[in-house]
Scaffold this active site. Sequence first.
Site, PDB file in Angstrom:
ATOM      1  N   ASN A 115       0.828  -1.209   0.000  1.00 45.54           N
ATOM      2  CA  ASN A 115       0.000   0.000   0.000  1.00 45.54           C
ATOM      3  C   ASN A 115       0.859   1.253   0.000  1.00 45.54           C
ATOM      4  O   ASN A 115       1.918   1.297   0.622  1.00 45.54           O
ATOM      5  CB  ASN A 115      -0.931   0.001   1.205  1.00 45.54           C
ATOM      6  CG  ASN A 115      -1.887  -1.177   1.187  1.00 45.54           C
ATOM      7  OD1 ASN A 115      -2.126  -1.780   0.148  1.00 45.54           O
ATOM      8  ND2 ASN A 115      -2.427  -1.523   2.338  1.00 45.54           N
ATOM      9  N   HIS A 134       5.966  -0.569  -2.518  1.00 44.01           N
ATOM     10  CA  HIS A 134       5.561   0.290  -3.628  1.00 44.01           C
ATOM     11  C   HIS A 134       5.650   1.768  -3.280  1.00 44.01           C
ATOM     12  O   HIS A 134       5.184   2.613  -4.036  1.00 44.01           O
ATOM     13  CB  HIS A 134       4.153  -0.083  -4.095  1.00 44.01           C
ATOM     14  CG  HIS A 134       4.072  -1.469  -4.648  1.00 44.01           C
ATOM     15  ND1 HIS A 134       2.900  -2.202  -4.700  1.00 44.01           N
ATOM     16  CD2 HIS A 134       5.028  -2.293  -5.148  1.00 44.01           C
ATOM     17  CE1 HIS A 134       3.135  -3.393  -5.216  1.00 44.01           C
ATOM     18  NE2 HIS A 134       4.416  -3.475  -5.490  1.00 44.01           N
ATOM     19  N   THR A 210      -5.069  -8.860   0.070  1.00 46.23           N
ATOM     20  CA  THR A 210      -4.263  -8.718  -1.143  1.00 46.23           C
ATOM     21  C   THR A 210      -4.617  -9.815  -2.138  1.00 46.23           C
ATOM     22  O   THR A 210      -4.826 -10.973  -1.755  1.00 46.23           O
ATOM     23  CB  THR A 210      -2.758  -8.764  -0.824  1.00 46.23           C
ATOM     24  OG1 THR A 210      -2.015  -8.839  -2.046  1.00 46.23           O
ATOM     25  CG2 THR A 210      -2.398  -9.942   0.052  1.00 46.23           C
ATOM     26  N   LEU A 236     -11.233 -11.671   0.159  1.00 48.61           N
ATOM     27  CA  LEU A 236     -12.570 -12.011  -0.335  1.00 48.61           C
ATOM     28  C   LEU A 236     -12.553 -12.606  -1.732  1.00 48.61           C
ATOM     29  O   LEU A 236     -13.572 -13.141  -2.185  1.00 48.61           O
ATOM     30  CB  LEU A 236     -13.456 -10.759  -0.323  1.00 48.61           C
ATOM     31  CG  LEU A 236     -13.928 -10.288   1.055  1.00 48.61           C
ATOM     32  CD1 LEU A 236     -14.714  -8.994   0.927  1.00 48.61           C
ATOM     33  CD2 LEU A 236     -14.779 -11.363   1.734  1.00 48.61           C
TER      34      LEU A 236
END
Length: 468
Positions: A115, A134, A210, A236
């Site tokens: 993130n 990142h 993720t 999910l």
Amino acid sequence: MSLRYAEKLSYKADVGTVGMPELFDSALDLKCKIEALSQLIKESQHLVVFTGAGISTSCGIPDFRGPKGIWTLQHEGKPMPKIETPFHQARPGLTHMALVQLQRAGILKFIISQNIDGLHLRSGIPRSQLAELHGNCFRETCSSCGKEYFRDFEVETLGCKPTGRRCSDPECGAKLIDTIVDWEEALPPADLKLAEKHSKKADLILCLGTSLQITPACNLPLKAVRAGGKMVIVNLQATPKDKKAELLIRARVDEVMWEVMNKLNQIIPPFVRIDRIRMSYYYYWTKKKSVKWLLRLGSSHGDRAPLPFITSVEVNYPNRPDLKQKLLKKQPFVLRRETMHVKELDVSLTLHFGEGCMCVTANILQSLHFEVPPEQKTEKIDMECVLETVRSRAAAEKQCGEMTVIDVRSLPDTLQGSAVEFAIVTSVVAYTPILVQVPDEIEIPKEIIRKAPIKKASNRARKRPRRF
């Protein structure tokens, strides 16, 4: 904000699989899996957490590959999702603060994050315990000495480009660059090295929110598996690494972490946001025996840096009703005045906060001295100690708006005046229970957890007492 971040990235036709359906475990399976995860954490000697955009969706930040994610909607030719919360207004969620508590308790050894929203650092995770693969839209670094600066405003550039600011180290002064990695750019070497080290050392790596699609970051959890550790995925949507996981949990990350913290007898701490401002003034006397002075209220990051959490400043003079009050609406907030026959003046500043803050106003009462004070030794303020005291008090009282001095210094020799830096508590968030409808008493089916050996800890590690 995440939309602007996505727009700034170089064009890439293939961003991986997007728009996959969300999957939810049944109440029975979820209960079993939470019990299993809690047990795995209790048994672990070196827990590492690998996080993605899914832990920040509850903070109002859109993800990228979910059914309403940024790249999903782009792929379908639909309008972009509405921005609920810009990055600088976002507050860490329940999962962020649960990880803070696990780190403080000595259970969590390291976090690897994809993130760029800065919420892990803002939550209180030490920089030394975090690899931001990142980058971070609030962090910039010196291109020469490597010193890092964590801002309270979003850095304007992307792709490790110059930001227009320079290193504050008087012996350096080199250009600062942003830390956001663009497509196809190499990951930051220092962060990647730490991430690889802890991945190989992990006996349990917990992947939260993720899709595990962005390479090379997504391959780090597999290093733990190859070294004998176990991987747990809480997401999910299906991921390419699901077959390698010891345990798959299909539920919202916040729900899982709330129950896990209960099983571990750990209390999730409130989030306390502390912002910093710098008030400075300088003056000179005229031949008419009047004093001309300038008051500036700005960012502690520099005169040209924005103050994203303040909308306006109201200036009053408690002991001088004859002086006209002033409302400053434009940043930087600067007031110029000329006053006759005054050597000291009390000034009251009312700060009006913007969206994202949980208090409306805060007040500063400051005395401006228009004469050179006698030389005196000033006691050095332990800023970290003061900030921790303020944070603890705000967490206990669950109140924001408190302000305290964290630094006082004279202006350069060419100017008469001084500068004072303040810390302000602008948000206090306590996390309420999340009700998950699960049966009370059940036995965990053996098939929930595949029987794979946990990486053996060293003799030294086994002898250390574990803290839960």
